[in-house]
Design a protein around this motif. Structure first.
Motif, mmCIF file in Angstrom:
data_model
loop_
_atom_site.group_PDB
_atom_site.id
_atom_site.type_symbol
_atom_site.label_atom_id
_atom_site.label_comp_id
_atom_site.label_asym_id
_atom_site.label_seq_id
_atom_site.Cartn_x
_atom_site.Cartn_y
_atom_site.Cartn_z
ATOM 1 N N TYR A 1 0.823 -1.201 0.000
ATOM 2 C CA TYR A 1 0.000 0.000 0.000
ATOM 3 C C TYR A 1 0.863 1.259 0.000
ATOM 4 O O TYR A 1 0.526 2.257 -0.653
ATOM 5 C CB TYR A 1 -0.934 0.002 1.205
ATOM 6 C CG TYR A 1 -1.889 -1.171 1.245
ATOM 7 C CD1 TYR A 1 -2.487 -1.655 0.088
ATOM 8 C CD2 TYR A 1 -2.211 -1.791 2.451
ATOM 9 C CE1 TYR A 1 -3.363 -2.728 0.119
ATOM 10 C CE2 TYR A 1 -3.097 -2.856 2.494
ATOM 11 C CZ TYR A 1 -3.670 -3.329 1.333
ATOM 12 O OH TYR A 1 -4.543 -4.382 1.368
ATOM 13 N N THR A 2 1.972 1.225 0.703
ATOM 14 C CA THR A 2 2.828 2.418 0.756
ATOM 15 C C THR A 2 3.492 2.691 -0.589
ATOM 16 O O THR A 2 3.716 3.850 -0.949
ATOM 17 C CB THR A 2 3.903 2.272 1.850
ATOM 18 O OG1 THR A 2 4.616 1.043 1.669
ATOM 19 C CG2 THR A 2 3.264 2.289 3.237
ATOM 20 N N ASP A 3 3.774 1.627 -1.345
ATOM 21 C CA ASP A 3 4.331 1.839 -2.683
ATOM 22 C C ASP A 3 3.310 2.561 -3.563
ATOM 23 O O ASP A 3 3.670 3.447 -4.356
ATOM 24 C CB ASP A 3 4.718 0.509 -3.319
ATOM 25 C CG ASP A 3 6.003 -0.067 -2.731
ATOM 26 O OD1 ASP A 3 6.712 0.667 -2.023
ATOM 27 O OD2 ASP A 3 6.281 -1.261 -2.976
ATOM 28 N N LEU A 4 2.058 2.184 -3.436
ATOM 29 C CA LEU A 4 1.014 2.881 -4.188
ATOM 30 C C LEU A 4 0.930 4.340 -3.762
ATOM 31 O O LEU A 4 0.874 5.250 -4.603
ATOM 32 C CB LEU A 4 -0.342 2.206 -3.968
ATOM 33 C CG LEU A 4 -1.555 2.982 -4.509
ATOM 34 C CD1 LEU A 4 -1.568 2.989 -6.022
ATOM 35 C CD2 LEU A 4 -2.854 2.413 -3.967
ATOM 36 N N ASP B 1 -5.743 2.861 10.009
ATOM 37 C CA ASP B 1 -4.296 3.008 9.794
ATOM 38 C C ASP B 1 -3.989 3.424 8.351
ATOM 39 O O ASP B 1 -3.086 4.244 8.115
ATOM 40 C CB ASP B 1 -3.575 1.705 10.120
ATOM 41 C CG ASP B 1 -3.482 1.450 11.621
ATOM 42 O OD1 ASP B 1 -3.601 2.422 12.398
ATOM 43 O OD2 ASP B 1 -3.315 0.279 12.021
ATOM 44 N N LEU B 2 -4.734 2.868 7.397
ATOM 45 C CA LEU B 2 -4.495 3.226 6.002
ATOM 46 C C LEU B 2 -4.828 4.690 5.731
ATOM 47 O O LEU B 2 -4.117 5.372 4.980
ATOM 48 C CB LEU B 2 -5.316 2.323 5.077
ATOM 49 C CG LEU B 2 -4.759 0.916 4.861
ATOM 50 C CD1 LEU B 2 -5.769 0.046 4.139
ATOM 51 C CD2 LEU B 2 -3.449 0.967 4.083
ATOM 52 N N VAL C 1 -12.832 7.715 13.608
ATOM 53 C CA VAL C 1 -13.311 8.624 12.565
ATOM 54 C C VAL C 1 -12.883 10.049 12.854
ATOM 55 O O VAL C 1 -12.407 10.769 11.971
ATOM 56 C CB VAL C 1 -14.842 8.531 12.428
ATOM 57 C CG1 VAL C 1 -15.383 9.667 11.565
ATOM 58 C CG2 VAL C 1 -15.246 7.190 11.831
ATOM 59 N N SER C 2 -13.027 10.474 14.098
ATOM 60 C CA SER C 2 -12.635 11.827 14.490
ATOM 61 C C SER C 2 -11.151 12.059 14.244
ATOM 62 O O SER C 2 -10.747 13.122 13.757
ATOM 63 C CB SER C 2 -12.965 12.054 15.972
ATOM 64 O OG SER C 2 -12.556 13.340 16.388
ATOM 65 N N THR C 3 -10.329 11.065 14.540
ATOM 66 C CA THR C 3 -8.887 11.182 14.336
ATOM 67 C C THR C 3 -8.559 11.325 12.849
ATOM 68 O O THR C 3 -7.717 12.140 12.455
ATOM 69 C CB THR C 3 -8.162 9.958 14.924
ATOM 70 O OG1 THR C 3 -8.463 9.848 16.316
ATOM 71 C CG2 THR C 3 -6.648 10.089 14.755
ATOM 72 N N ILE C 4 -9.236 10.543 11.998
ATOM 73 C CA ILE C 4 -9.021 10.631 10.554
ATOM 74 C C ILE C 4 -9.399 12.017 10.044
ATOM 75 O O ILE C 4 -8.649 12.655 9.280
ATOM 76 C CB ILE C 4 -9.830 9.550 9.814
ATOM 77 C CG1 ILE C 4 -9.280 8.159 10.117
ATOM 78 C CG2 ILE C 4 -9.816 9.803 8.298
ATOM 79 C CD1 ILE C 4 -10.162 7.031 9.606
#
Length: 349
Positions: free
Chosen positions: A60-63, A83-84, A108-111
């Protein structure tokens, strides 16, 4: 930024395929990359959707490091969204996150706070909110077609038993169960309608009383029914289940008439019903209102709504705002709590 968005998809499951097909017909977006935990899986997905091999990533980080994408669609199992999303913020990419945005209101609040600090777009992917059929329902309520809204009934249920015990649907550690998987649809619709009745985009419940059945072996909810009350006097009865194909209609009862929609959640699937609204003025015959569509792909409407917002410099989509998503998460937590449904994320993050 161009007049069209360059999309990357994180995840290669069924909903990823559905969204990739939508991007083939969307007016303002194209799929240019995919990321998976397996390079082989990513390349298989890429072959299906004509993504160059070099744009298929085995992490995922490569993307997210790829500089030729503007926005990512996060559609992994629910517990991985949090986390994503935070990782995506670090790579400064806009986000469409499959519902639920995260497992809890706190997540959700953190995102949302992270996206705000980074000046990035994020939306919770309630695609039906972007569809002309839903917008017509909203317009009818706003115009007083059925008078004052009094009661909402909304159901979403399907038979998920055939997917087998290894499916994420039946695994607590993967956020399985009816409420998190599809219960958010009737709840978000009730919140939408109650809000429109008060001249707002949504309303938050003042009370949720629920019953349900949590399987003792899987620890996920097989079904649940919720009675929801709003401050403006609107009440709702919601049902969700993953053990049986059932009635998936919605109905709104007003002081002067009623609205019924037989296929609100997936109007792209014609086998579930026509794209139309049944309107009844009390004392008169029912009238069928067909919905004219320029495009039949439900997810294409969502993709273009995301594009409209981002290309206009907005970090929120008008069909599902951040405040709406935060209220949705709070209500989902309350629904789960009332039937005793818990996940590990309730005591972490």
């Amino acid at each position: 930024m161009n007049s069209s968005l360059r999309w990357g998809i994180i995840g290669t499951g069924n909903i990823a395929h559905t969204f990739a097909k939508a991007l083939q017909v969307a007016k303002k977006g194209e799929l240019v990359a995919v990321g998976s935990r397996s390079l082989e899986t990513a390349q298989k997905f890429g072959q299906e959707f004509n993504i160059p091999s070099a744009h298929c990533f085995g992490s995922y980080t490569d993307l997210l490091s790829f500089d030729k994408i503007d926005v990512v669609y996060i559609c992994t199992p629910h517990p991985y969204h949090y986390d994503l999303a935070l990782t995506t913020v670090k790579y400064r990419k806009h986000m469409l996150i499959e519902k639920p945005m995260a497992m809890t209101q706190l997540q959700v609040s953190t995102i949302l706070n992270a996206a705000k600090e980074a000046n990035l777009f994020v939306m919770e992917a309630y695609m039906y909110r972007c569809h002309p059929q839903t917008l017509k329902v909203v317009d009818m309520i706003q115009s007083g077609t059925i008078g004052k809204v009094k009661f909402i009934r909304a159901n979403f249920s399907f038979d998920g038993r055939s997917l087998g015990p290894t499916s994420r649907l039946w695994r607590n550690e993967l956020g399985g169960g009816a409420i998190l998987d599809i219960g958010g649809y009737p709840l978000s619709f009730a919140r939408l309608v109650a809000g429109v009745q008060s001249g707002k985009g949504f309303a938050d419940p003042v009370e949720i009383k629920a019953t349900g059945y949590i399987q003792p072996d899987t620890k996920v909810d097989e079904w649940s029914n919720a009675c929801v009350a709003f401050e403006n006097g609107v009440t709702a009865s919601l049902f969700t289940g993953i053990f049986s194909d059932s009635d998936c209609t919605v109905e709104i009862l007003g002081s002067e008439g009623s609205i019924k929609v037989n296929n609100l959640w997936r109007p792209d699937l014609t086998q579930l019903g026509a794209v139309e609204i049944e309107y009844t003025k009390y004392g008169s015959d029912m009238e069928v209102i067909p919905i004219a569509l320029e495009e039949t792909n439900l997810f294409a409407y969502e993709a273009d709504a995301v594009a409209d917002a981002i290309l206009q410099g907005n970090n929120e989509c008008k069909y599902m705002t951040w405040e709406d998503t935060l209220g949705q998460a709070k209500a989902m937590d309350a629904w789960r709590k009332d039937i005793g449904l818990t996940y590990k994320e309730d005591t972490t993050n």
